[in-house]
Design an enzyme around this catalytic site. Structure first.
Site, PDB file in Angstrom:
ATOM      1  N   ARG A  61       7.726  32.236  68.489  1.00 45.67           N
ATOM      2  CA  ARG A  61       7.762  31.045  67.550  1.00 45.67           C
ATOM      3  C   ARG A  61       7.933  29.734  68.393  1.00 45.67           C
ATOM      4  O   ARG A  61       7.774  28.547  67.562  1.00 45.67           O
ATOM      5  CB  ARG A  61       8.806  31.184  66.538  1.00 45.67           C
ATOM      6  CG  ARG A  61       8.549  32.305  65.622  1.00 45.67           C
ATOM      7  CD  ARG A  61       9.745  32.441  64.536  1.00 45.67           C
ATOM      8  NE  ARG A  61       9.563  33.454  63.640  1.00 45.67           N
ATOM      9  CZ  ARG A  61      10.233  33.850  62.692  1.00 45.67           C
ATOM     10  NH1 ARG A  61      11.627  33.209  62.252  1.00 45.67           N
ATOM     11  NH2 ARG A  61      10.003  34.730  61.858  1.00 45.67           N
ATOM     12  N   GLU A  87       2.661  40.122  66.990  1.00 42.18           N
ATOM     13  CA  GLU A  87       2.633  40.736  65.872  1.00 42.18           C
ATOM     14  C   GLU A  87       2.095  42.374  66.011  1.00 42.18           C
ATOM     15  O   GLU A  87       2.334  43.371  65.403  1.00 42.18           O
ATOM     16  CB  GLU A  87       1.251  40.052  65.011  1.00 42.18           C
ATOM     17  CG  GLU A  87       2.049  38.824  64.579  1.00 42.18           C
ATOM     18  CD  GLU A  87       3.194  38.952  63.438  1.00 42.18           C
ATOM     19  OE1 GLU A  87       3.119  40.137  62.704  1.00 42.18           O
ATOM     20  OE2 GLU A  87       3.845  38.030  63.327  1.00 42.18           O
ATOM     21  N   GLN A  91       5.653  48.520  63.750  1.00 37.81           N
ATOM     22  CA  GLN A  91       6.385  49.869  64.057  1.00 37.81           C
ATOM     23  C   GLN A  91       7.608  49.694  64.985  1.00 37.81           C
ATOM     24  O   GLN A  91       8.071  50.679  65.339  1.00 37.81           O
ATOM     25  CB  GLN A  91       5.449  50.987  64.310  1.00 37.81           C
ATOM     26  CG  GLN A  91       4.666  51.331  62.974  1.00 37.81           C
ATOM     27  CD  GLN A  91       3.428  52.118  63.369  1.00 37.81           C
ATOM     28  OE1 GLN A  91       2.738  51.859  64.069  1.00 37.81           O
ATOM     29  NE2 GLN A  91       3.170  53.215  62.544  1.00 37.81           N
ATOM     30  N   CYS A 122      21.130  34.662  49.014  1.00 33.32           N
ATOM     31  CA  CYS A 122      19.832  34.588  48.760  1.00 33.32           C
ATOM     32  C   CYS A 122      19.369  33.481  48.196  1.00 33.32           C
ATOM     33  O   CYS A 122      19.700  33.051  47.281  1.00 33.32           O
ATOM     34  CB  CYS A 122      19.375  35.732  48.282  1.00 33.32           C
ATOM     35  SG  CYS A 122      17.353  35.586  48.046  1.00 33.32           S
TER      36      CYS A 122
HETATM   37  S1  SF4 Z   1      17.079  41.598  45.395  1.00 36.43           S
HETATM   38 FE1  SF4 Z   1      16.362  39.450  44.859  1.00 36.43          FE
HETATM   39  S2  SF4 Z   1      18.206  37.981  45.193  1.00 36.43           S
HETATM   40 FE2  SF4 Z   1      18.780  40.025  46.188  1.00 36.43          FE
HETATM   41  S3  SF4 Z   1      18.478  39.550  48.270  1.00 36.43           S
HETATM   42 FE3  SF4 Z   1      16.415  40.521  47.502  1.00 36.43          FE
HETATM   43  S4  SF4 Z   1      15.133  38.687  46.745  1.00 36.43           S
HETATM   44 FE4  SF4 Z   1      17.362  37.973  46.912  1.00 36.43          FE
END
Ligand code: SF4
Length: 397
Positions: free
Chosen positions: A66, A78, A83, A243
């Site tokens: 990158r 890539e 795998q 997340c």
């Molecule tokens: S399940 Fe949904 S909220 Fe949880 S880490 Fe994965 S994408 Fe994010």
């Protein structure tokens, strides 16, 4: 990550023409009345793009391919990543780029050298196809990778995923990708609870990936999806509290984060037994090349019993077992008994059969089981001859 991964200016995704978004190629997702995105995602796609791209800018992985986007480096990485885990690929990538820094150097190399450089990555078909594609790129495209996904897919070893990755990351094209990590993220984001095994199972995910592609920065978006799947939205224990997509994720909202993606039955593991024979004649050892259609096609290995046509003319003495080892390949688990014996003559010349100085085994493009067998024979069986002056590549006969 110290710096935001950026595409070179000339390779960024073109801005949409004034007055409207950049047109996408028609696909199943464009059929009248068909929208693969659940309504909440459709309504919130711009905030989803901002959230994930912002997260990637802050914490995206700093990977060698990158740093300064280059189509050749993107392609090699890539193919290696198919795998094989990222952590394992990094060292191989550095070594491979040192050995073959340009597509021309790769194209002109003997296949045995390419296989040797690939040793340890497994799935040698990838290396063979990479080599064949390099020749085509030099012969048909003046040494430059084509920039569109359809053209890339004409090359050996480049399927839908790899073409999308190269076209979006290296050339800024608006192409989606679906691989193990992004598949999982997209399935959870859309709470897609149907089984994903096989090509048919992936169809809806490709539609979701296409529909959710941002109008710009497709390459960064695709890399961000892969990074999120690798580091946060992991297979068994997604860390939803960290997340960036949590406010939008339908699997999280519906309590299905751990249950998606749904998989059908696992493939049964098949157990196999085989006996490898390490045949010595003085300081030399017999090796055979794997044939067309065999695992590790084109690489050198030790013969497996019965191999009568190879072993019978050699006047071998009594075989003794020196140990056992095992390996796995695809969904097979193979137990190997390793036997050793002395040959009294070199036998007739045969294609794909050679005597080589034991000390020169390291220079051969050899299968990983072959390496394991050689190490075991050396450790347990006293198979080592003294280093031969001018140890060389195998001679036929
Ligand atoms: S399940 Fe949904 S909220 Fe949880 S880490 Fe994965 S994408 Fe994010």
């Amino acid at each position: 990550m110290a710096k935001e991964p950026r595409l070179p200016r000339r390779e960024r995704t073109p801005r949409p023409a004034a007055g409207g978004p950049k047109p996408r190629r028609a696909g199943p997702a464009d059929a009248p009345g068909h929208d693969p995105l659940p309504a909440p995602l459709r309504a919130g796609s711009a905030p989803i793009h901002d959230a994930l791209l912002g997260w990637f800018t802050r914490v995206g992985r700093d990977l060698p391919w990158r740093r300064g986007i280059d189509p050749y480096r993107t392609w090699i990485s890539e193919v290696m990543l198919q795998q094989t885990q990222v952590d394992r690929v990094v060292d191989f990538f550095h070594r491979f780029m040192e050995r073959f820094p340009t597509v021309e150097r790769l194209a002109e190399a003997p296949e045995a050298d390419v296989l040797r450089a690939w040793e340890g990555l497994g799935y040698y078909r990838r290396a063979r196809q990479l080599h064949a594609a390099a020749k085509r790129i030099v012969a048909d495209h003046g040494g430059r990778l084509p920039s569109t996904a359809p053209e890339l897919r004409e090359l050996p070893g480049i399927g839908r995923y790899t073409a999308g990755a190269i076209a979006s990351i290296a050339f800024g094209r608006a192409e989606p990708i679906v691989e193990a990590n992004s598949r999982r993220v997209l399935a959870r984001l859309a709470a897609h609870a149907a089984p994903l095994d096989g090509t048919a199972g992936d169809g809806p995910i490709w539609e979701i990936a296409t529909a959710l592609l941002p109008p710009r920065s497709a390459g960064l978006w695709n890399q961000a999806l892969m990074d999120l799947g690798a580091t946060v939205c992991t297979p068994r224990s997604p860390i939803c509290s960290r997340c960036p997509l949590a406010p939008h994720c339908l699997a999280l909202k519906t309590g299905q984060a751990g249950a998606i993606p749904v998989s059908t039955a696992r493939r049964t593991v098949i157990d196999l037994d085989e006996t490898a024979v390490v045949v010595r004649r003085g300081a030399k050892v017999l090796v055979v090349r794997r044939g067309v259609g065999e695992w590790w096609e084109g690489l050198w290995d030790f013969p497996r019993l019965p191999a009568k046509e190879i072993l019978a003319p050699l006047g071998c003495g009594r075989r003794r077992v020196v140990g056992t080892c095992s390996y796995t390949v695809t969904h097979h688990r193979v137990a190997v008994t390793v036997a050793a014996c002395q040959a009294s003559c070199q036998g007739p010349r045969r294609d794909g059969v050679a005597w080589i100085d034991w000390e020169a085994l390291g220079t051969l493009a050899m299968t990983s089981p072959g390496r394991r067998i050689a190490a075991l024979a050396e450790r347990e069986g006293g198979m080592v001859g003294r280093p031969a002056a001018g140890a060389s590549r195998p001679r036929r006969g």
